[in-house]
Design a protein around this motif. Structure first.
Motif, PDB file in Angstrom:
ATOM      1  N   GLU A  41     -60.465  42.441  -6.198  1.00 20.91           N
ATOM      2  CA  GLU A  41     -61.615  41.526  -6.246  1.00 20.91           C
ATOM      3  C   GLU A  41     -62.834  42.203  -6.854  1.00 20.91           C
ATOM      4  OE1 GLU A  41     -65.044  39.290  -5.581  1.00 20.91           O
ATOM      5  OE2 GLU A  41     -64.763  41.238  -4.594  1.00 20.91           O
ATOM      6  N   VAL A  42     -63.112  43.448  -6.444  1.00 22.12           N
ATOM      7  CA  VAL A  42     -64.329  44.136  -6.877  1.00 22.12           C
ATOM      8  C   VAL A  42     -64.275  44.505  -8.352  1.00 22.12           C
ATOM      9  CG1 VAL A  42     -65.735  46.211  -6.568  1.00 22.12           C
ATOM     10  CG2 VAL A  42     -64.835  45.006  -4.565  1.00 22.12           C
ATOM     11  N   LEU A  43     -63.132  45.033  -8.805  1.00 20.31           N
ATOM     12  CA  LEU A  43     -63.022  45.521 -10.176  1.00 20.31           C
ATOM     13  C   LEU A  43     -62.370  44.523 -11.132  1.00 20.31           C
ATOM     14  CD1 LEU A  43     -61.841  49.185  -9.453  1.00 20.31           C
ATOM     15  CD2 LEU A  43     -64.177  48.342  -9.781  1.00 20.31           C
ATOM     16  N   GLY A  44     -61.588  43.588 -10.580  1.00 19.06           N
ATOM     17  CA  GLY A  44     -60.856  42.672 -11.442  1.00 19.06           C
ATOM     18  C   GLY A  44     -61.475  41.304 -11.605  1.00 19.06           C
ATOM     19  N   LEU A  45     -62.050  40.770 -10.511  1.00 23.09           N
ATOM     20  CA  LEU A  45     -62.593  39.410 -10.556  1.00 23.09           C
ATOM     21  C   LEU A  45     -64.119  39.382 -10.652  1.00 23.09           C
ATOM     22  CD1 LEU A  45     -60.397  37.521  -7.929  1.00 23.09           C
ATOM     23  CD2 LEU A  45     -60.065  37.706 -10.390  1.00 23.09           C
ATOM     24  N   ARG A  46     -64.770  40.220  -9.867  1.00 24.59           N
ATOM     25  CA  ARG A  46     -66.230  40.157  -9.808  1.00 24.59           C
ATOM     26  C   ARG A  46     -66.918  40.421 -11.146  1.00 24.59           C
ATOM     27  NH1 ARG A  46     -68.815  43.407  -4.997  1.00 24.59           N
ATOM     28  NH2 ARG A  46     -67.226  42.165  -3.939  1.00 24.59           N
ATOM     29  N   LEU A  95     -57.383  34.929 -14.204  1.00 23.77           N
ATOM     30  CA  LEU A  95     -57.590  36.365 -14.017  1.00 23.77           C
ATOM     31  C   LEU A  95     -56.615  36.940 -12.996  1.00 23.77           C
ATOM     32  CD1 LEU A  95     -61.476  36.854 -14.048  1.00 23.77           C
ATOM     33  CD2 LEU A  95     -59.815  37.896 -15.588  1.00 23.77           C
ATOM     34  N   THR A  96     -56.371  36.212 -11.913  1.00 22.54           N
ATOM     35  CA  THR A  96     -55.410  36.710 -10.918  1.00 22.54           C
ATOM     36  C   THR A  96     -54.002  36.778 -11.498  1.00 22.54           C
ATOM     37  OG1 THR A  96     -54.877  34.546  -9.914  1.00 22.54           O
ATOM     38  CG2 THR A  96     -56.789  35.731  -9.047  1.00 22.54           C
ATOM     39  N   ILE A  97     -53.668  35.856 -12.391  1.00 20.95           N
ATOM     40  CA  ILE A  97     -52.353  35.908 -13.039  1.00 20.95           C
ATOM     41  C   ILE A  97     -52.238  37.164 -13.900  1.00 20.95           C
ATOM     42  CG2 ILE A  97     -50.832  34.782 -14.716  1.00 20.95           C
ATOM     43  CD1 ILE A  97     -51.945  32.097 -13.735  1.00 20.95           C
ATOM     44  N   GLY A  98     -53.300  37.464 -14.667  1.00 25.40           N
ATOM     45  CA  GLY A  98     -53.300  38.670 -15.486  1.00 25.40           C
ATOM     46  C   GLY A  98     -53.257  39.931 -14.647  1.00 25.40           C
ATOM     47  N   TRP A 107     -70.816  37.928  -1.760  1.00 26.35           N
ATOM     48  CA  TRP A 107     -69.991  38.823  -2.563  1.00 26.35           C
ATOM     49  C   TRP A 107     -69.190  39.772  -1.679  1.00 26.35           C
ATOM     50  CZ3 TRP A 107     -71.010  43.999  -1.856  1.00 26.35           C
ATOM     51  CH2 TRP A 107     -72.244  44.311  -1.262  1.00 26.35           C
ATOM     52  N   ARG A 108     -69.786  40.209  -0.571  1.00 25.67           N
ATOM     53  CA  ARG A 108     -69.088  41.117   0.345  1.00 25.67           C
ATOM     54  C   ARG A 108     -67.981  40.375   1.096  1.00 25.67           C
ATOM     55  NH1 ARG A 108     -73.101  43.759   4.268  1.00 25.67           N
ATOM     56  NH2 ARG A 108     -73.769  44.721   2.302  1.00 25.67           N
ATOM     57  N   VAL A 131     -63.891  41.014   1.436  1.00 24.31           N
ATOM     58  CA  VAL A 131     -63.199  41.074   2.720  1.00 24.31           C
ATOM     59  C   VAL A 131     -62.035  40.090   2.749  1.00 24.31           C
ATOM     60  CG1 VAL A 131     -63.434  40.668   5.205  1.00 24.31           C
ATOM     61  CG2 VAL A 131     -65.213  41.903   3.973  1.00 24.31           C
ATOM     62  N   SER A 132     -62.216  38.923   2.140  1.00 24.32           N
ATOM     63  CA  SER A 132     -61.124  37.941   2.113  1.00 24.32           C
ATOM     64  C   SER A 132     -59.920  38.493   1.359  1.00 24.32           C
ATOM     65  CB  SER A 132     -61.598  36.624   1.480  1.00 24.32           C
ATOM     66  OG  SER A 132     -61.765  36.747   0.080  1.00 24.32           O
TER      67      SER A 132
END
Length: 290
Positions: free
Chosen positions: A83-88, A101-104, A189-190, A194-195
């Motif tokens: 989440e922090v490095l890939g999606l945010r 993005l999650t698929i990639g 964002w935090r 956590v999720s």
């Protein structure tokens, strides 16, 4: 064995698979409720849990309890980094963009696992012993008992987390209304990170529990993850009670159809029932449940 004993055996087999599907479905639900997206890296968290368990046991030499904890913790950290490095960094609010993005990222994770652990099938021992237990005349493996007990414990902890802790209540607030949660000062964002961490823990736990009873490889979580996704839809996507009910129902359908029809139709029967439920109740069996 008598027909009744056979039935008990098949029911326990269905509950075993259903518990794994429920854990994966809960992981999908946690992220969906917080971010409103389908996180397809969830399937790889399952594979990664088994892979890290294998390395912790045979490369590091940890005992099984420590290896199990280390594997779940490692997947939790990886999920948070996703989440922090890939999606945010995308800074996109589009759910469609985030889903792609999650698929990639899922493809990337599988590639990394293939490089680290290779393509060969691996195996890990059961959590504790292989002597079957007798239940109503049916032989039940200890691994089945561990799967059911640890899954029930994980669900109990998850319920307490969301109902009794300030962090869990804050995540429920974000799920209800992200904008309002941000206005009152919650660090959205935090909470999103956590999720993902919770989803990783659930997926990692599913992986370490299922690998002793199946073959282990870098892509083993794909099919299990898709069935967990189907269980989440069957129960009502985003509903925690629905995820549990959908997982158990899907597991029982698979086991009983394989036993009384044919193993060739195991997956077909389960997904046909899923389609029929969605035709009648598109929101799933417990869609909208808290």
């Amino acid at each position: 064995m008598t027909p009744f004993q056979d039935l008990i055996q098949f029911i326990f087999a269905g509950l075993t698979g259903g518990a794994i599907y429920a854990l994966v479905a809960l992981g999908f639900g946690v992220v969906h409720n917080t971010m409103g997206i389908v996180n397809f890296t969830q399937v790889d968290f399952v594979s990664l849990g088994g892979m890290v368990l294998f390395s912790a046991l045979f490369a590091v030499g940890l005992p099984m309890p420590a290896a199990l904890i280390a594997a779940v913790a490692a997947v939790t950290v990886v999920a948070m980094l996703v989440e922090v490095l890939g999606l945010r960094p995308s800074r996109s609010q589009s759910h469609l963009v985030l889903i792609f993005l999650t698929i990639g990222l899922s493809t990337l994770l599988r590639g990394v696992m293939k490089l680290v652990w290779g393509k060969n099938r691996l195996a890990v021992p059961p959590l504790a012993g292989e002597t079957p237990l007798k239940v109503a005349g049916a032989a039940i493996l200890p691994q089945t008992v561990w799967i059911l007990v640890l899954t029930a414990a994980a669900i109990g902890v998850l319920v307490l987390f969301f109902r009794r802790t300030s962090l869990g209540l804050a995540m429920r607030a974000v799920a209800a209304n992200e904008t309002a949660a941000a206005v009152v000062g919650l660090a959205v964002w935090r909470l999103k990170a956590v999720s993902f961490a919770l989803a990783g823990a659930l997926g990692g736990l599913a992986g370490v529990l299922v690998t002793p009873i199946t073959t282990l490889s870098y892509d083993v979580g794909v099919l299990l993850g898709l069935k967990g996704f189907a269980a989440a839809i069957l129960g009502g996507f985003g509903s925690f009670p629905g995820a549990i009910a959908g997982g158990v129902l899907l597991g029982l359908l698979e086991s009983l159809s394989a036993a009384y029809l044919s193993s060739a139709y195991k997956d077909v029967v389960a997904f046909v029932v899923l389609l029929l439920v969605l035709f009648v109740r598109p929101r799933g069996l417990l869609g909208g449940a808290a």
